[in-house]
Design a protein around this motif. Structure first.
Motif, PDB file in Angstrom:
ATOM      1  N   PRO A 123      15.726  46.080 -21.943  1.00  0.00           N
ATOM      2  CA  PRO A 123      16.684  46.141 -20.823  1.00  0.00           C
ATOM      3  C   PRO A 123      16.021  46.449 -19.476  1.00  0.00           C
ATOM      4  O   PRO A 123      16.584  46.120 -18.429  1.00  0.00           O
ATOM      5  N   LEU A 124      14.841  47.049 -19.510  1.00  0.00           N
ATOM      6  CA  LEU A 124      14.179  47.428 -18.255  1.00  0.00           C
ATOM      7  C   LEU A 124      13.632  46.228 -17.477  1.00  0.00           C
ATOM      8  O   LEU A 124      13.215  46.374 -16.330  1.00  0.00           O
ATOM      9  N   VAL A 125      13.618  45.038 -18.093  1.00  0.00           N
ATOM     10  CA  VAL A 125      13.117  43.869 -17.354  1.00  0.00           C
ATOM     11  C   VAL A 125      14.005  43.563 -16.139  1.00  0.00           C
ATOM     12  O   VAL A 125      13.560  42.917 -15.195  1.00  0.00           O
ATOM     13  N   ASN A 126      15.251  44.030 -16.185  1.00  0.00           N
ATOM     14  CA  ASN A 126      16.126  43.801 -15.033  1.00  0.00           C
ATOM     15  C   ASN A 126      15.893  44.823 -13.916  1.00  0.00           C
ATOM     16  O   ASN A 126      16.353  44.643 -12.799  1.00  0.00           O
ATOM     17  N   LYS A 127      15.193  45.886 -14.249  1.00  0.00           N
ATOM     18  CA  LYS A 127      14.955  46.962 -13.292  1.00  0.00           C
ATOM     19  C   LYS A 127      13.550  46.885 -12.693  1.00  0.00           C
ATOM     20  O   LYS A 127      13.342  47.273 -11.552  1.00  0.00           O
ATOM     21  N   TYR A 128      12.584  46.410 -13.483  1.00  0.00           N
ATOM     22  CA  TYR A 128      11.190  46.377 -13.032  1.00  0.00           C
ATOM     23  C   TYR A 128      10.640  44.948 -13.110  1.00  0.00           C
ATOM     24  O   TYR A 128      10.489  44.403 -14.201  1.00  0.00           O
ATOM     25  N   GLU A 129      10.321  44.386 -11.947  1.00  0.00           N
ATOM     26  CA  GLU A 129       9.807  43.005 -11.920  1.00  0.00           C
ATOM     27  C   GLU A 129       8.401  42.897 -12.481  1.00  0.00           C
ATOM     28  O   GLU A 129       7.925  41.805 -12.775  1.00  0.00           O
ATOM     29  N   ASN A 130       7.709  44.049 -12.600  1.00  0.00           N
ATOM     30  CA  ASN A 130       6.319  44.043 -13.064  1.00  0.00           C
ATOM     31  C   ASN A 130       6.209  44.282 -14.569  1.00  0.00           C
ATOM     32  O   ASN A 130       5.116  44.465 -15.090  1.00  0.00           O
ATOM     33  N   LEU A 131       7.361  44.272 -15.266  1.00  0.00           N
ATOM     34  CA  LEU A 131       7.345  44.515 -16.715  1.00  0.00           C
ATOM     35  C   LEU A 131       7.419  43.207 -17.493  1.00  0.00           C
ATOM     36  O   LEU A 131       8.280  42.367 -17.226  1.00  0.00           O
TER      37      LEU A 131
ATOM     38  N   GLY B 251       5.851  33.250 -30.611  1.00  0.00           N
ATOM     39  CA  GLY B 251       5.932  34.496 -29.867  1.00  0.00           C
ATOM     40  C   GLY B 251       6.654  34.198 -28.570  1.00  0.00           C
ATOM     41  O   GLY B 251       6.805  33.035 -28.185  1.00  0.00           O
ATOM     42  N   PHE B 252       7.128  35.241 -27.900  1.00  0.00           N
ATOM     43  CA  PHE B 252       7.784  35.009 -26.615  1.00  0.00           C
ATOM     44  C   PHE B 252       7.646  36.238 -25.729  1.00  0.00           C
ATOM     45  O   PHE B 252       7.357  37.339 -26.213  1.00  0.00           O
ATOM     46  N   ALA B 253       7.806  35.986 -24.436  1.00  0.00           N
ATOM     47  CA  ALA B 253       7.763  37.078 -23.477  1.00  0.00           C
ATOM     48  C   ALA B 253       9.034  37.027 -22.652  1.00  0.00           C
ATOM     49  O   ALA B 253       9.566  35.944 -22.366  1.00  0.00           O
ATOM     50  N   ILE B 254       9.515  38.214 -22.270  1.00  0.00           N
ATOM     51  CA  ILE B 254      10.672  38.308 -21.386  1.00  0.00           C
ATOM     52  C   ILE B 254      10.264  39.157 -20.179  1.00  0.00           C
ATOM     53  O   ILE B 254       9.666  40.223 -20.338  1.00  0.00           O
ATOM     54  N   GLY B 255      10.545  38.625 -18.998  1.00  0.00           N
ATOM     55  CA  GLY B 255      10.194  39.337 -17.772  1.00  0.00           C
ATOM     56  C   GLY B 255      10.882  38.699 -16.585  1.00  0.00           C
ATOM     57  O   GLY B 255      11.670  37.751 -16.735  1.00  0.00           O
ATOM     58  N   SER B 256      10.572  39.183 -15.405  1.00  0.00           N
ATOM     59  CA  SER B 256      11.224  38.672 -14.192  1.00  0.00           C
ATOM     60  C   SER B 256      10.930  37.181 -14.027  1.00  0.00           C
ATOM     61  O   SER B 256       9.875  36.700 -14.448  1.00  0.00           O
ATOM     62  N   PRO B 257      11.853  36.421 -13.416  1.00  0.00           N
ATOM     63  CA  PRO B 257      11.652  34.986 -13.231  1.00  0.00           C
ATOM     64  C   PRO B 257      10.309  34.662 -12.556  1.00  0.00           C
ATOM     65  O   PRO B 257       9.652  33.678 -12.923  1.00  0.00           O
ATOM     66  N   GLU B 258       9.887  35.505 -11.640  1.00  0.00           N
ATOM     67  CA  GLU B 258       8.628  35.242 -10.937  1.00  0.00           C
ATOM     68  C   GLU B 258       7.420  35.356 -11.872  1.00  0.00           C
ATOM     69  O   GLU B 258       6.511  34.532 -11.840  1.00  0.00           O
ATOM     70  N   LEU B 259       7.458  36.379 -12.709  1.00  0.00           N
ATOM     71  CA  LEU B 259       6.395  36.598 -13.682  1.00  0.00           C
ATOM     72  C   LEU B 259       6.355  35.449 -14.698  1.00  0.00           C
ATOM     73  O   LEU B 259       5.292  34.910 -15.027  1.00  0.00           O
ATOM     74  N   ILE B 260       7.535  35.037 -15.151  1.00  0.00           N
ATOM     75  CA  ILE B 260       7.623  33.964 -16.154  1.00  0.00           C
ATOM     76  C   ILE B 260       7.137  32.651 -15.537  1.00  0.00           C
ATOM     77  O   ILE B 260       6.424  31.876 -16.177  1.00  0.00           O
ATOM     78  N   SER B 261       7.497  32.423 -14.299  1.00  0.00           N
ATOM     79  CA  SER B 261       7.079  31.184 -13.666  1.00  0.00           C
ATOM     80  C   SER B 261       5.560  31.157 -13.471  1.00  0.00           C
ATOM     81  O   SER B 261       4.908  30.116 -13.645  1.00  0.00           O
ATOM     82  N   ALA B 262       4.959  32.312 -13.173  1.00  0.00           N
ATOM     83  CA  ALA B 262       3.494  32.391 -13.057  1.00  0.00           C
ATOM     84  C   ALA B 262       2.834  32.097 -14.414  1.00  0.00           C
ATOM     85  O   ALA B 262       1.819  31.396 -14.500  1.00  0.00           O
ATOM     86  N   LEU B 263       3.430  32.620 -15.474  1.00  0.00           N
ATOM     87  CA  LEU B 263       2.912  32.377 -16.827  1.00  0.00           C
ATOM     88  C   LEU B 263       2.960  30.885 -17.181  1.00  0.00           C
ATOM     89  O   LEU B 263       2.004  30.320 -17.714  1.00  0.00           O
ATOM     90  N   LYS B 264       4.107  30.256 -16.871  1.00  0.00           N
ATOM     91  CA  LYS B 264       4.260  28.826 -17.172  1.00  0.00           C
ATOM     92  C   LYS B 264       3.231  28.007 -16.409  1.00  0.00           C
ATOM     93  O   LYS B 264       2.675  27.040 -16.925  1.00  0.00           O
ATOM     94  N   ASN B 265       2.985  28.411 -15.183  1.00  0.00           N
ATOM     95  CA  ASN B 265       2.015  27.712 -14.346  1.00  0.00           C
ATOM     96  C   ASN B 265       0.613  27.737 -14.970  1.00  0.00           C
ATOM     97  O   ASN B 265      -0.079  26.722 -15.012  1.00  0.00           O
TER      98      ASN B 265
END
Ligand SMILES: *Cc1c(COP(=O)(O)O)cnc(C)c1O
Length: 354
Positions: free
Chosen positions: A193-201, A219-233
């Motif tokens: 639930p903290l992924v909505n509170k901390y963009e760096n998690l 496997g999967f990761a859940i995090g802020s849209p910006e972090l996920i988009s960097a990962l996809k890149n």
């Protein structure tokens, strides 16, 4: 002759637990699930239209991402998938740990973390666990280039106090904090639930343990849209098609049966309680486990001897020949029948040496 060898990248690889070729063994060495995957996975495989395999898979595994989004109630743009959490973690290290300051993680933890750091040339510093194998939160309040915490930790099986873990995340707004929740389904607390509170998690999970799909690799990761988009890149700069069509379908099928997931998980939790009691009676000590394994030491017999004796009896557990933990064994929670075999063998070993 030639000096081409000088140009090779030399790495010290991660050593996974043994996968013996024979079948008549009790395999408690790699934290696999003793129960089969959800019946829906078998059905999917029986009905799968192989003509689909002509085509490349969806590069972002949309169908699986959608199913994960429904299951964990997070938007699809906050989810990244990979070939097991090892792939996700590797991509996350490559993406998120790009600083001159050292990445921090405990000295005793998942032994792939330092391997990725070496491979990618990431500076790192390990922090000692306390004498009871607990993570010391204050060690992570200093300047750093990123943090990775396995919670519950491996191979100790210990989970952190959730407030302490949140404090680590909150005190490090300048770096990404990766929480590897490979065993969280057997634990009390998640930081999801903290992924909505901390963009760096970034929270990383796997289908290998609690969903009995280690062989399929999800496997999967859940995090802020910006972090996920960097990962996809980063992923799309290396290999666009990490998730194959069958893997995606297997993951979706597994997620479709929540009752089966709960049932097998509860069986493992029950056997974990039985295992703890019976091992205690034989003279073993262990931290309270929040995972699908126990991290045990015996009051009289060295772990290495027990490991060998069990192996001679075709019972495989994990032994790490490493400072601080070389008198411990990591034993996966299997079925009740496997537990009976383990205990019977240990009774003989204990009576032989004590
Ligand atoms: C098992 C494990 C993983 C890797 O699991 P995958 O099979 O690659 O999904 C990652 N982290 C920890 C702590 C593990 O124990």
């Amino acid at each position: 002759m030639g000096n081409w060898r000088d140009n090779l990248r030399k790495v010290r690889a991660y050593v996974p637990g043994e996968q013996p070729k024979v079948n008549d063994i009790v395999k408690l060495n790699t934290n696999e699930n003793p129960y089969p995957p959800a019946p829906a996975v078998r059905e999917m495989l029986a009905w799968f239209d192989t003509d689909q395999l002509r085509k490349y898979p969806a590069p972002e595994a949309d169908k699986l991402v959608k199913a994960l989004s429904d299951e964990y109630e997070v938007p699809e743009n906050m989810i990244f998938t990979g070939v097991g959490s090892d792939d996700v973690l590797g991509m996350a290290f490559l993406t998120c740990f790009n600083s001159d300051k050292p990445v921090l993680f405990p000295d005793i933890t998942y032994s792939f973390y330092d391997v990725w750091c070496e491979l990618f040339g990431i500076k790192y510093e390990t922090k000692k666990l306390d004498p009871s194998f607990f993570i010391v939160k204050e060690d992570y309040f200093c300047e750093n280039g990123g943090i990775v915490i396995a919670n519950p930790n491996a191979p100790t099986s210990i989970e952190m106090d959730p407030d302490d873990l949140e404090e680590i995340i909150a005190k490090n707004p300048d770096s990404v904090v990766i929480v590897d929740e490979a065993y969280v389904d057997f634990a009390e607390h998640t930081v999801l639930p903290l992924v909505n509170k901390y963009e760096n998690l970034l929270v990383v999970r796997t289908f290998s343990k609690s969903r009995s799909l280690a062989g399929v690799r999800i496997g999967f990761a859940i995090g802020s849209p910006e972090l996920i988009s960097a990962l996809k890149n980063v992923k799309n700069s290396y290999n666009s098609y990490t998730m194959n069509t069958l893997t995606v379908e297997a993951g979706v099928a597994s997620l479709s049966d929540r009752a089966y997931f709960e049932e097998t998980k509860n069986k493992i939790l029950r056997t974990r309680r039985h295992m703890a009691t019976r091992l205690r009676e034989l003279g073993f000590y262990y931290p309270k486990s929040s995972a699908n394994f126990l991290f045990v030491t015996h009051n009289r017999i060295p772990a290495k001897i027990i490991f060998q004796e069990l192996r001679n009896r075709k019972i495989y557990v994990r032994y790490f020949e490493k400072p601080l933990i070389d008198n411990y064994l990591r034993i996966t929670v299997g079925t009740e029948e496997e537990l009976d075999k383990l205990i019977a063998a240990l009774e003989r070993i204990v009576s032989k040496y004590v």
